[in-house]
Design an enzyme around this catalytic site. Structure first.
Site, PDB file in Angstrom:
ATOM      1  N   GLY A  27       0.908  -1.077   0.078  1.00  0.00           N
ATOM      2  CA  GLY A  27      -0.170  -0.135   0.236  1.00  0.00           C
ATOM      3  C   GLY A  27       0.765   1.299   0.052  1.00  0.00           C
ATOM      4  O   GLY A  27       2.078   1.158   0.444  1.00  0.00           O
ATOM      5  N   CYS A  28       0.471   2.362  -0.514  1.00  0.00           N
ATOM      6  CA  CYS A  28       1.140   3.586  -0.556  1.00  0.00           C
ATOM      7  C   CYS A  28       1.530   4.156   0.970  1.00  0.00           C
ATOM      8  O   CYS A  28       2.740   4.612   1.061  1.00  0.00           O
ATOM      9  CB  CYS A  28       0.497   4.685  -1.199  1.00  0.00           C
ATOM     10  SG  CYS A  28      -1.385   4.789  -0.611  1.00  0.00           S
ATOM     11  N   TYR A  29       0.513   4.066   1.684  1.00  0.00           N
ATOM     12  CA  TYR A  29       0.841   4.589   3.152  1.00  0.00           C
ATOM     13  C   TYR A  29       1.959   3.698   3.688  1.00  0.00           C
ATOM     14  O   TYR A  29       3.123   3.886   4.378  1.00  0.00           O
ATOM     15  CB  TYR A  29      -0.269   4.731   4.084  1.00  0.00           C
ATOM     16  CG  TYR A  29      -1.143   6.020   3.818  1.00  0.00           C
ATOM     17  CD1 TYR A  29      -0.794   7.083   3.814  1.00  0.00           C
ATOM     18  CD2 TYR A  29      -2.356   5.721   3.629  1.00  0.00           C
ATOM     19  CE1 TYR A  29      -1.379   8.114   3.661  1.00  0.00           C
ATOM     20  CE2 TYR A  29      -3.478   6.637   3.426  1.00  0.00           C
ATOM     21  CZ  TYR A  29      -2.927   7.770   3.503  1.00  0.00           C
ATOM     22  OH  TYR A  29      -3.835   9.009   3.232  1.00  0.00           O
TER      23      TYR A  29
END
Lengths: 342, 342, 342, 342
Positions: free
Chosen positions: B145-147
């Site tokens: 995921g990006c986070y």
């Protein structure tokens, strides 16, 4: 063997964009980096995105520092290029991103820039009729202004096709980087975010005579230009909305055909399908140009709109494209054609 | 000979970014482009920046459409990847940009995503200890995921060095493209411009268990994560502000050394010089990561901050980087490392 | 009869916001407008939105210019207020928007501001326990910093209720006007748009001791504060994300009750319904505060978030509110409570 | 005694802005709030800035719900106002924020809106010659479109003074709230931030016939309008850049005099001092209008530029101003004249 390129004015936005592009250019190696007031500073402190060059220290802009390169890019304040250029050899390719050598009319230069005219160099907008030929093999290039780039690409096919009356009315919205890294209150983020505002209204913007020059040359007669630039709340991009009264009998088909013809073989300019309009996001960070045109039957006007990234196609990308042509390289070398969107 | 790559979900932001990168990748040729509700539409109408593919028509996402490729990228809504992947051969490299194969804990998956757990694939964050080895030669990749990408890169060196207590507190600001091209009122430009707002507060965000998984694995003990994501008025970028109590006796030098060690040989991660802090603009449109860390003596905490482009390193760029590793290519192939700034 | 108010520092953002509010205040008439470097200029050239005062000319900031008013607002650079204030009579209400009189600890003042401590005035955050009483009838007011306003309002109920451990971790995102009208490269629109970046990381921000002072006073014990401010791409607004470990046995109901109690009678603070989170757009241009709180059971932390307009409730609106209280007026006089959204 | 006002369409941007203004209006009390698809929802969930009305539940838009009020504001999709209005008594003031009753030409209405023409009501732009008289005492008001408001205020003095040829060329940049709260991909924050784009080019925008109507009425002859709207990356504001060829012999002094005369007594319109140009930030959230004009001698054109807030003076503020006039109140009642800047 890689060409060695120097950048004078490496701490500004145009210089930074040049370096971003040159770092990805397969045939170029980066040489001297110079600056005026920022000489002595690490590039990493000024251009934190340029990681590979972070530890390079800027030197003062002198002929000595710039000698020994195959290409020298001058991203200097207007009026400073001539003194530097004349100290560089005739065999060095000098690419001036400033205005000094753009105008053919000394009177226009003096009126808009207030200093003696330095001369005229081949004009780095290869898409204009005749411009590419003048660039091939040249060792001097005058990179166009960002607004004249956007406006000329939007309108010249209408004039080349003899379709428009010689009175253009132009409004353009520019991202704030077009004003450079200058510390002026009106360029603070707090002032520009959430706000649109015009400047240089009523014929006063210095890019006006350059547009007149370009459009008149294509039209074969003097074209007047009413130009209103506006500052838009975005860092990059120019959207140029241009119009001119259509000559009697002009049809939508003829307009379309003129634009199709002008851009059929241009790798960076995309005439959009009918009904789709340019957006600056689509060309952000790239050398691409989006163009669209329509005929408004009720108003009797041709409306042509272009979108460019002012720092890429409008400045540093245009400079690299013209360098490529002058040196006999593929004109697309090192130049992204796809914008960073969304 | 070029690898042939298919992209399922080509009409979304992740799919568009993948195509932007793959178009510039020297070893990849673009094959099938599929979509769900946008099947049958021209790509040019949906992704106007992708000029070279403008006339490609999207097809429905089926195993048939995706067969016959060397690499298949799945940029689909969560929970849809498993059904597609199991129809693709074991020799095809399947790169899942969704969450389906990221979590090792089926219980976490079911709690946060509400559907049966599909399994776990090698995790596409090569900078994490051990991750690169698992990717080499693999034919299945779960893109993080990006986070979790931003947060893990900011904090893992502190845990790898045994310097931080196992209770991380994290606030991250994301550009709106992180929420995808979804038509929700709170994602309208009118709502997001000029505004900061949090969401998924109090442990509810689906990326939380992924952060817990990554940091716990590095720490060798369970790490709790208090994670608060916020929506920032920008299209791209994540700034992750992460902190944890420093273990007794931790010195600023030890912190610095741990980060120096972690990132000495990573081509995409730049630990900034002391005193300089990350900015998302510096990495925009690139696979680069900026990291900085400090020890706050009064609060007794390590503060580590990273900046990434959520669509590039945080999604599509990370996917291409891991693809490169899996296939034995140079991991930087096709990936810009310099952000589009300003 | 209207009170006559002078504004010292009328050319800055805080001064401009004060004038916007005072022009709409039913009980105030605007007197002297002074400035430092902008003395002698028309206000209309500096604050083009303040039409009714456009033709007023700024005078130099002297005791003479400021004498003869009922209220004097000082919106001056830190460290300049004391010299002016001591020349104004004890019966004049002096409202200092600078930091000079906020801190009780001379040691903290000297460490963070580097000059001798000038003293401590009643603190203009009426929502804090005891603060309103100290303001009533006072003729000296120290207006809080913008970050301490947002942070104290988010967190104090948790400490007042004895629910949180004395170690707060805070990240706040601020609009660029919080940095004032200062000509720094990092505040240019080109740099801030599309970018998030931290500054003053690791305990160095000058507002940290003020937060420590406020939270410690409410908690009745020393509270440490880890504070990380970030610059967000918007002109106005602060979103403060604050957390602290929950004391053992703390329930979500107890947390809710503490916040309900704190804000039941506050006209400017709105505790949002559960599940709804603050957004800075909702309070833009107003003195309103949005607050929400949650208990994260997995991380064992209370997360409290507030949104304010940094220039209104965070500076000029807070100043007018405290002025109203000091003078016995309705505390809401002249203060908008509804944000300009979207 | 307060007038009781109902708002139909309270969940949209125009409705929300109306409520923001009416909450501060000294003579109005807020009655029914209705909606279409959002009927049954709490206003606080839809318009989180409108705290005082947060717990009000929206009802369906019916004649019953709207009956029993002194004023009914209709902020409905185009074409829906007539059916509602005819069920309201002749003594009720009905203020239509939609387009239904703006155009005098049924042919224009049908061509641009595609439904039968409902009629023509007094036009709510009091600054236009004759408009104020028609509004006084009226019980029906057609609020102008946002673009026609900005454009008419910029250009009508040039036509009233007989100074301009009857062919206007207009480009306007609008904030995204002008497109309403509609869920369209091109209105997502990710798409609009950092981008400028045109739409409705070539004469297709529905506001064009309204501009033609206004300018032709003032000119006393048919005026053609070439109108290009553009979407700007900001939530609010319109900057209208308008020009027309100057009639032979027109002097800068005559132009200035015409504008001075037009706006000498208008409380909301400020003709800026020469050399200062409008900015939308200066009027944000207010009913103020900034206007400036210049004569470009080289192009032979008058350039007139205005800035408004599209939701305030361009929609809801204009509606309240006209309501005030119709009811014999002070036309400025409840209307802020100072923008929220920076």
């Amino acid at each position: 063997m890689a060409l060695r390129a120097a950048v004078a004015g490496a701490s500004g936005y145009a210089g930074g964009e040049l370096l971003r592009l040159l770092l990805a250019h397969p045939g170029v190696e980066i040489g001297a980096l110079t600056a005026n007031s920022n000489a002595g500073r690490r590039l990493g402190a000024l251009q934190p995105h340029l990681h590979p060059l972070a530890d390079r220290v800027l030197t003062a802009t002198t002929a000595d520092a710039l000698s020994g390169h195959d290409v020298v890019f001058l991203a200097l304040p207007h009026g400073q290029s001539a003194a530097v250029a004349e100290q560089l050899g005739d065999d060095v390719l000098v690419v001036d991103l400033g205005a000094d050598f753009r105008l053919r009319s000394a009177a226009d230069w003096e009126r808009f820039y207030g200093s003696p005219h330095a001369g005229t160099w081949p004009y780095g907008l290869p898409e204009l009729p005749g411009a590419r030929d003048a660039l091939e093999g040249s060792r001097r290039i005058a990179v166009p202004g960002c607004y004249p780039t956007a406006v000329s690409l939007a309108l010249f096919p209408a004039y080349a096709g003899g379709l428009a009356e010689p009175e253009a009315v132009i409004t353009a919205a520019s991202g704030t980087s077009g004003a450079g890294r200058t510390l002026k209150p009106q360029l603070l983020g707090s002032e520009v975010m959430g706000s649109m505002s015009p400047y240089g209204v009523g014929g006063g913007h210095r890019h006006t005579p350059e547009m007149v020059q370009n459009l008149s040359a294509v039209a074969g007669e003097p074209v007047t230009v009413s130009f209103t630039p506006t500052l838009a709340p975005m860092p990059r991009g120019i959207l140029a909305t241009c119009s001119a009264r259509a000559r009697p009998g002009t049809t939508a088909e003829a307009v379309r055909a003129a634009y199709d013809k002008a851009y059929a073989d241009e790798p960076f300019v995309r005439l959009l399908p009918e009904g789709q309009w340019p957006a600056t996001a689509s060309v952000q960070g790239s050398n691409a140009v989006q163009v669209q045109v329509a005929l408004d039957p009720a108003a009797g006007r041709i409306i042509a709109i272009s979108a460019i990234d002012n720092l890429t196609k409008g400045t540093a990308g245009g400079a690299v494209q013209s360098m490529n042509i002058a040196l006999g390289l593929d004109q697309t070398a090192g130049l992204p054609t796809i914008g960073v969107a969304p």
